[in-house]
Design a protein around this motif. Sequence first.
Motif, PDB file in Angstrom:
ATOM      1  N   MET A   1       0.841  -1.189   0.000  1.00 15.34           N
ATOM      2  CA  MET A   1       0.000   0.000   0.000  1.00 15.34           C
ATOM      3  C   MET A   1       0.879   1.243   0.000  1.00 15.34           C
ATOM      4  O   MET A   1       1.894   1.304   0.688  1.00 15.34           O
ATOM      5  CB  MET A   1      -0.910   0.008   1.235  1.00 15.34           C
ATOM      6  N   SER A   2       0.500   2.239  -0.792  1.00 22.84           N
ATOM      7  CA  SER A   2       1.280   3.466  -0.875  1.00 22.84           C
ATOM      8  C   SER A   2       1.207   4.246   0.436  1.00 22.84           C
ATOM      9  O   SER A   2       0.311   4.043   1.256  1.00 22.84           O
ATOM     10  CB  SER A   2       0.758   4.347  -2.013  1.00 22.84           C
ATOM     11  N   LEU A   3       2.155   5.152   0.615  1.00 22.08           N
ATOM     12  CA  LEU A   3       2.209   5.955   1.832  1.00 22.08           C
ATOM     13  C   LEU A   3       0.953   6.825   1.969  1.00 22.08           C
ATOM     14  O   LEU A   3       0.408   6.970   3.071  1.00 22.08           O
ATOM     15  CB  LEU A   3       3.463   6.832   1.821  1.00 22.08           C
ATOM     16  N   LYS A   4       0.477   7.396   0.856  1.00 16.37           N
ATOM     17  CA  LYS A   4      -0.717   8.245   0.915  1.00 16.37           C
ATOM     18  C   LYS A   4      -1.940   7.450   1.370  1.00 16.37           C
ATOM     19  O   LYS A   4      -2.726   7.917   2.192  1.00 16.37           O
ATOM     20  CB  LYS A   4      -0.988   8.880  -0.452  1.00 16.37           C
ATOM     21  N   ALA A   5      -2.082   6.237   0.834  1.00 16.50           N
ATOM     22  CA  ALA A   5      -3.220   5.410   1.214  1.00 16.50           C
ATOM     23  C   ALA A   5      -3.107   4.979   2.675  1.00 16.50           C
ATOM     24  O   ALA A   5      -4.106   4.964   3.408  1.00 16.50           O
ATOM     25  CB  ALA A   5      -3.313   4.191   0.303  1.00 16.50           C
ATOM     26  N   GLU A   6      -1.910   4.639   3.107  1.00 16.25           N
ATOM     27  CA  GLU A   6      -1.701   4.236   4.492  1.00 16.25           C
ATOM     28  C   GLU A   6      -2.010   5.384   5.443  1.00 16.25           C
ATOM     29  O   GLU A   6      -2.661   5.195   6.487  1.00 16.25           O
ATOM     30  CB  GLU A   6      -0.253   3.777   4.690  1.00 16.25           C
ATOM     31  N   GLY A 263      -9.114  -5.098  -3.541  1.00 19.62           N
ATOM     32  CA  GLY A 263      -7.945  -4.303  -3.202  1.00 19.62           C
ATOM     33  C   GLY A 263      -7.329  -4.746  -1.882  1.00 19.62           C
ATOM     34  O   GLY A 263      -7.916  -4.522  -0.812  1.00 19.62           O
ATOM     35  N   ALA A 264      -6.167  -5.352  -1.924  1.00 24.85           N
ATOM     36  CA  ALA A 264      -5.520  -5.860  -0.714  1.00 24.85           C
ATOM     37  C   ALA A 264      -5.193  -4.716   0.239  1.00 24.85           C
ATOM     38  O   ALA A 264      -4.509  -3.752  -0.135  1.00 24.85           O
ATOM     39  CB  ALA A 264      -4.245  -6.623  -1.071  1.00 24.85           C
ATOM     40  N   GLY A 265      -5.691  -4.808   1.461  1.00 23.38           N
ATOM     41  CA  GLY A 265      -5.420  -3.802   2.479  1.00 23.38           C
ATOM     42  C   GLY A 265      -6.180  -2.506   2.298  1.00 23.38           C
ATOM     43  O   GLY A 265      -6.013  -1.574   3.092  1.00 23.38           O
ATOM     44  N   MET A 266      -7.046  -2.437   1.287  1.00 19.96           N
ATOM     45  CA  MET A 266      -7.699  -1.170   0.978  1.00 19.96           C
ATOM     46  C   MET A 266      -8.976  -0.979   1.783  1.00 19.96           C
ATOM     47  O   MET A 266      -9.672  -1.922   2.134  1.00 19.96           O
ATOM     48  CB  MET A 266      -7.998  -1.068  -0.512  1.00 19.96           C
ATOM     49  N   PHE A 267      -9.262   0.281   2.055  1.00 21.32           N
ATOM     50  CA  PHE A 267     -10.403   0.695   2.853  1.00 21.32           C
ATOM     51  C   PHE A 267     -11.571   1.070   1.947  1.00 21.32           C
ATOM     52  O   PHE A 267     -11.442   1.126   0.719  1.00 21.32           O
ATOM     53  CB  PHE A 267     -10.024   1.887   3.735  1.00 21.32           C
ATOM     54  N   HIS A 268     -12.703   1.334   2.559  1.00 21.16           N
ATOM     55  CA  HIS A 268     -13.925   1.648   1.810  1.00 21.16           C
ATOM     56  C   HIS A 268     -13.746   2.837   0.877  1.00 21.16           C
ATOM     57  O   HIS A 268     -13.240   3.888   1.276  1.00 21.16           O
ATOM     58  CB  HIS A 268     -15.057   1.951   2.798  1.00 21.16           C
ATOM     59  N   ASP A 269     -14.148   2.633  -0.394  1.00 15.25           N
ATOM     60  CA  ASP A 269     -14.247   3.729  -1.367  1.00 15.25           C
ATOM     61  C   ASP A 269     -12.960   4.541  -1.453  1.00 15.25           C
ATOM     62  O   ASP A 269     -12.974   5.775  -1.428  1.00 15.25           O
ATOM     63  CB  ASP A 269     -15.431   4.632  -0.993  1.00 15.25           C
ATOM     64  N   TRP A 270     -11.834   3.841  -1.580  1.00 14.61           N
ATOM     65  CA  TRP A 270     -10.529   4.508  -1.534  1.00 14.61           C
ATOM     66  C   TRP A 270     -10.331   5.521  -2.654  1.00 14.61           C
ATOM     67  O   TRP A 270      -9.429   6.368  -2.568  1.00 14.61           O
ATOM     68  CB  TRP A 270      -9.408   3.472  -1.582  1.00 14.61           C
ATOM     69  N   ILE A 271     -11.168   5.486  -3.694  1.00 13.86           N
ATOM     70  CA  ILE A 271     -11.011   6.460  -4.777  1.00 13.86           C
ATOM     71  C   ILE A 271     -11.297   7.874  -4.313  1.00 13.86           C
ATOM     72  O   ILE A 271     -10.995   8.837  -5.029  1.00 13.86           O
ATOM     73  CB  ILE A 271     -11.904   6.117  -5.986  1.00 13.86           C
ATOM     74  N   LYS A 272     -11.867   8.021  -3.113  1.00 17.76           N
ATOM     75  CA  LYS A 272     -12.100   9.360  -2.581  1.00 17.76           C
ATOM     76  C   LYS A 272     -10.805  10.017  -2.102  1.00 17.76           C
ATOM     77  O   LYS A 272     -10.781  11.196  -1.755  1.00 17.76           O
ATOM     78  CB  LYS A 272     -13.102   9.293  -1.411  1.00 17.76           C
ATOM     79  N   VAL A 273      -9.706   9.238  -2.071  1.00 20.39           N
ATOM     80  CA  VAL A 273      -8.407   9.746  -1.613  1.00 20.39           C
ATOM     81  C   VAL A 273      -7.410   9.672  -2.768  1.00 20.39           C
ATOM     82  O   VAL A 273      -7.149   8.583  -3.287  1.00 20.39           O
ATOM     83  CB  VAL A 273      -7.876   8.911  -0.432  1.00 20.39           C
ATOM     84  N   PRO A 274      -6.846  10.802  -3.206  1.00 15.51           N
ATOM     85  CA  PRO A 274      -5.823  10.751  -4.250  1.00 15.51           C
ATOM     86  C   PRO A 274      -4.628   9.911  -3.790  1.00 15.51           C
ATOM     87  O   PRO A 274      -4.047  10.163  -2.739  1.00 15.51           O
ATOM     88  CB  PRO A 274      -5.424  12.225  -4.423  1.00 15.51           C
ATOM     89  N   SER A 275      -4.285   8.897  -4.549  1.00 18.72           N
ATOM     90  CA  SER A 275      -3.188   7.997  -4.177  1.00 18.72           C
ATOM     91  C   SER A 275      -2.801   7.166  -5.387  1.00 18.72           C
ATOM     92  O   SER A 275      -3.488   7.170  -6.423  1.00 18.72           O
ATOM     93  CB  SER A 275      -3.622   7.062  -3.037  1.00 18.72           C
ATOM     94  N   LYS A 276      -1.721   6.422  -5.244  1.00 21.61           N
ATOM     95  CA  LYS A 276      -1.273   5.514  -6.298  1.00 21.61           C
ATOM     96  C   LYS A 276      -2.355   4.478  -6.600  1.00 21.61           C
ATOM     97  O   LYS A 276      -2.610   4.141  -7.761  1.00 21.61           O
ATOM     98  CB  LYS A 276       0.016   4.824  -5.859  1.00 21.61           C
ATOM     99  N   GLU A 277      -2.995   3.981  -5.552  1.00 20.72           N
ATOM    100  CA  GLU A 277      -4.043   2.971  -5.735  1.00 20.72           C
ATOM    101  C   GLU A 277      -5.255   3.538  -6.475  1.00 20.72           C
ATOM    102  O   GLU A 277      -5.850   2.867  -7.318  1.00 20.72           O
ATOM    103  CB  GLU A 277      -4.478   2.417  -4.374  1.00 20.72           C
ATOM    104  N   GLY A 280      -4.407   3.874 -10.133  1.00 22.75           N
ATOM    105  CA  GLY A 280      -4.450   2.565 -10.777  1.00 22.75           C
ATOM    106  C   GLY A 280      -5.859   2.073 -11.005  1.00 22.75           C
ATOM    107  O   GLY A 280      -6.172   1.477 -12.046  1.00 22.75           O
ATOM    108  N   THR A 281      -6.743   2.337 -10.047  1.00 26.58           N
ATOM    109  CA  THR A 281      -8.136   1.917 -10.186  1.00 26.58           C
ATOM    110  C   THR A 281      -8.801   2.616 -11.360  1.00 26.58           C
ATOM    111  O   THR A 281      -9.492   1.982 -12.168  1.00 26.58           O
ATOM    112  CB  THR A 281      -8.916   2.213  -8.888  1.00 26.58           C
ATOM    113  N   PHE A 282      -8.596   3.910 -11.480  1.00 23.66           N
ATOM    114  CA  PHE A 282      -9.215   4.632 -12.589  1.00 23.66           C
ATOM    115  C   PHE A 282      -8.614   4.254 -13.933  1.00 23.66           C
ATOM    116  O   PHE A 282      -9.316   4.227 -14.952  1.00 23.66           O
ATOM    117  CB  PHE A 282      -9.146   6.141 -12.358  1.00 23.66           C
ATOM    118  N   LYS A 283      -7.335   3.944 -13.969  1.00 25.70           N
ATOM    119  CA  LYS A 283      -6.725   3.477 -15.211  1.00 25.70           C
ATOM    120  C   LYS A 283      -7.365   2.162 -15.652  1.00 25.70           C
ATOM    121  O   LYS A 283      -7.647   1.947 -16.841  1.00 25.70           O
ATOM    122  CB  LYS A 283      -5.211   3.302 -15.026  1.00 25.70           C
ATOM    123  N   LEU A 284      -7.605   1.266 -14.694  1.00 23.62           N
ATOM    124  CA  LEU A 284      -8.258   0.000 -15.017  1.00 23.62           C
ATOM    125  C   LEU A 284      -9.683   0.219 -15.516  1.00 23.62           C
ATOM    126  O   LEU A 284     -10.117  -0.394 -16.490  1.00 23.62           O
ATOM    127  CB  LEU A 284      -8.273  -0.912 -13.786  1.00 23.62           C
TER     128      LEU A 284
END
Length: 295
Positions: A1-6, A263-277, A280-284
Amino acid sequence: MSLKAEKAKLFAKWGKANRKMALELEQPARGSFELDPLKFTKRVRVKTFDVNGFYGVTINGSYPKNAHILMLPGGAYTLEPTERTREIGEYLAVYEGFKVSIFQYPLSPEYSALNAHECLMEAYSSLRKEYPEDDFFLFGDFSGGGLALSFLQVLRDKGELPMPVKTAVVSPWLDIALENPKIKLFQKTDVILPLEALREAGRKYCGPLENDHPMVSPLYGDWNGLGPILIFSGTEEILTPDCELLAEKAGKLEGTEIIYKKGAGMFHDWIKVPSKETDGTFKLICSFFRDEDWE
């Protein structure tokens, strides 16, 4: 998990985000109007539309394609769109070249699921008439994702309008009553969603409908004939057990392709937080919509 997401997950825990959401659901604010045209970046053109008094915007960048995303924002069917909703729409329009229509469907407790579906059907019909050359895609997060998946079933059953080409949802609310027994295990790691407050919000949203009606709990509906659907959820949110149940149906369906990404280790609706994850989600999602090599 990226630092921003953590960091975002830690801040949510320390800031007691779940308690904050519970309070917001009890007394939802009104009038924030984050979709005001003047709040959008000057890099997009903004056109507003109205459906029975409910507001929407269509935005596009300099070179829009004939690919049109109807975006349904989350918020437990109760909370208004946030600044982040606007930013996501801007990203899809400016950097990915989509037209993006964001519709603020009727919210609970003032309105029920029946009102939301009625207005959404009118909005979808109106947009298709206004942009007849566009390919339409459906995207929603949290309750917006649940509504999108319910709407697909209603749209198929009515048979009066073309189905969206594809649908993508992040952290969808699939069972309005949140009855899956595995939710208790996930509740230990979910630092954002307040279970009992969500159940109460869900009861209000149902109106006259039963908890297991597909218009409020798409998990229990008919999943055949809905087209390709891409679903994301995090391993640390209470909505994941129902996403797993839905994924188990994937191989038995006709006319529906369900692709589930956890999403391994990911929290609810993580797209609300700008991050590497989030990137990647929006690219997919965008590659999925475009039929590019994305997996």
